[in-house]
Design a protein around this motif. Structure first.
Motif, PDB file in Angstrom:
ATOM      1  N   LEU A  32      42.547  53.039  40.918  1.00  0.00           N
ATOM      2  CA  LEU A  32      42.906  53.032  39.505  1.00  0.00           C
ATOM      3  C   LEU A  32      44.100  52.112  39.253  1.00  0.00           C
ATOM      4  O   LEU A  32      44.135  51.406  38.240  1.00  0.00           O
ATOM      5  CB  LEU A  32      43.211  54.459  39.027  1.00  0.00           C
ATOM      6  N   GLU A  33      45.040  52.090  40.173  1.00  0.00           N
ATOM      7  CA  GLU A  33      46.188  51.179  40.038  1.00  0.00           C
ATOM      8  C   GLU A  33      45.726  49.724  40.040  1.00  0.00           C
ATOM      9  O   GLU A  33      46.175  48.920  39.233  1.00  0.00           O
ATOM     10  CB  GLU A  33      47.183  51.392  41.168  1.00  0.00           C
ATOM     11  N   ILE A  34      44.817  49.402  40.947  1.00  0.00           N
ATOM     12  CA  ILE A  34      44.305  48.028  41.045  1.00  0.00           C
ATOM     13  C   ILE A  34      43.515  47.655  39.799  1.00  0.00           C
ATOM     14  O   ILE A  34      43.666  46.553  39.254  1.00  0.00           O
ATOM     15  CB  ILE A  34      43.463  47.857  42.323  1.00  0.00           C
ATOM     16  N   GLU A  35      42.668  48.569  39.330  1.00  0.00           N
ATOM     17  CA  GLU A  35      41.913  48.314  38.093  1.00  0.00           C
ATOM     18  C   GLU A  35      42.868  48.073  36.924  1.00  0.00           C
ATOM     19  O   GLU A  35      42.656  47.186  36.095  1.00  0.00           O
ATOM     20  CB  GLU A  35      41.004  49.495  37.763  1.00  0.00           C
ATOM     21  N   GLY A  36      43.919  48.888  36.865  1.00  0.00           N
ATOM     22  CA  GLY A  36      44.899  48.738  35.796  1.00  0.00           C
ATOM     23  C   GLY A  36      45.622  47.411  35.865  1.00  0.00           C
ATOM     24  O   GLY A  36      45.816  46.748  34.843  1.00  0.00           O
ATOM     25  N   ALA A  37      46.002  47.013  37.055  1.00  0.00           N
ATOM     26  CA  ALA A  37      46.686  45.730  37.221  1.00  0.00           C
ATOM     27  C   ALA A  37      45.774  44.573  36.811  1.00  0.00           C
ATOM     28  O   ALA A  37      46.215  43.631  36.143  1.00  0.00           O
ATOM     29  CB  ALA A  37      47.144  45.559  38.661  1.00  0.00           C
ATOM     30  N   ALA A  38      44.510  44.663  37.182  1.00  0.00           N
ATOM     31  CA  ALA A  38      43.554  43.615  36.821  1.00  0.00           C
ATOM     32  C   ALA A  38      43.359  43.556  35.305  1.00  0.00           C
ATOM     33  O   ALA A  38      43.326  42.471  34.708  1.00  0.00           O
ATOM     34  CB  ALA A  38      42.216  43.856  37.519  1.00  0.00           C
ATOM     35  N   GLN A  39      43.255  44.721  34.673  1.00  0.00           N
ATOM     36  CA  GLN A  39      43.052  44.751  33.227  1.00  0.00           C
ATOM     37  C   GLN A  39      44.295  44.246  32.498  1.00  0.00           C
ATOM     38  O   GLN A  39      44.191  43.528  31.507  1.00  0.00           O
ATOM     39  CB  GLN A  39      42.685  46.158  32.754  1.00  0.00           C
TER      40      GLN A  39
END
Length: 71
Positions: A32-39
């Motif tokens: 979720l952290e990685i998805e958030g950073a990408a978004q």
């Protein structure tokens, strides 16, 4: 998409991305952290596109005004 729409979409993606990052940290979810950073990064890029479109439009309008005053 117009410059304003790009900017709005960019801010939305940045905000949602940062929220996802925060939730990911809170629940220890690397995914979720990685998805958030990408978004969030996508949002930053979208805002930059909107800013570039605005700058291009402003420059074109100034050039047109200049030409119209000369003729």
């Amino acid at each position: 998409m117009g410059s304003t729409a790009d900017k709005i979409t960019g801010v939305t993606n940045e905000t949602i991305g940062k929220a996802k990052q925060g939730v990911g940290k809170a629940v220890s979810s690397d995914k979720l952290e990685i998805e958030g950073a990408a978004q969030a990064a996508k949002g930053t890029a979208q805002k930059a596109v909107g800013d570039a479109k605005s700058a291009t439009k402003d420059a074109a309008n100034k050039a047109a005004d200049f030409v119209n005053r000369k003729f």
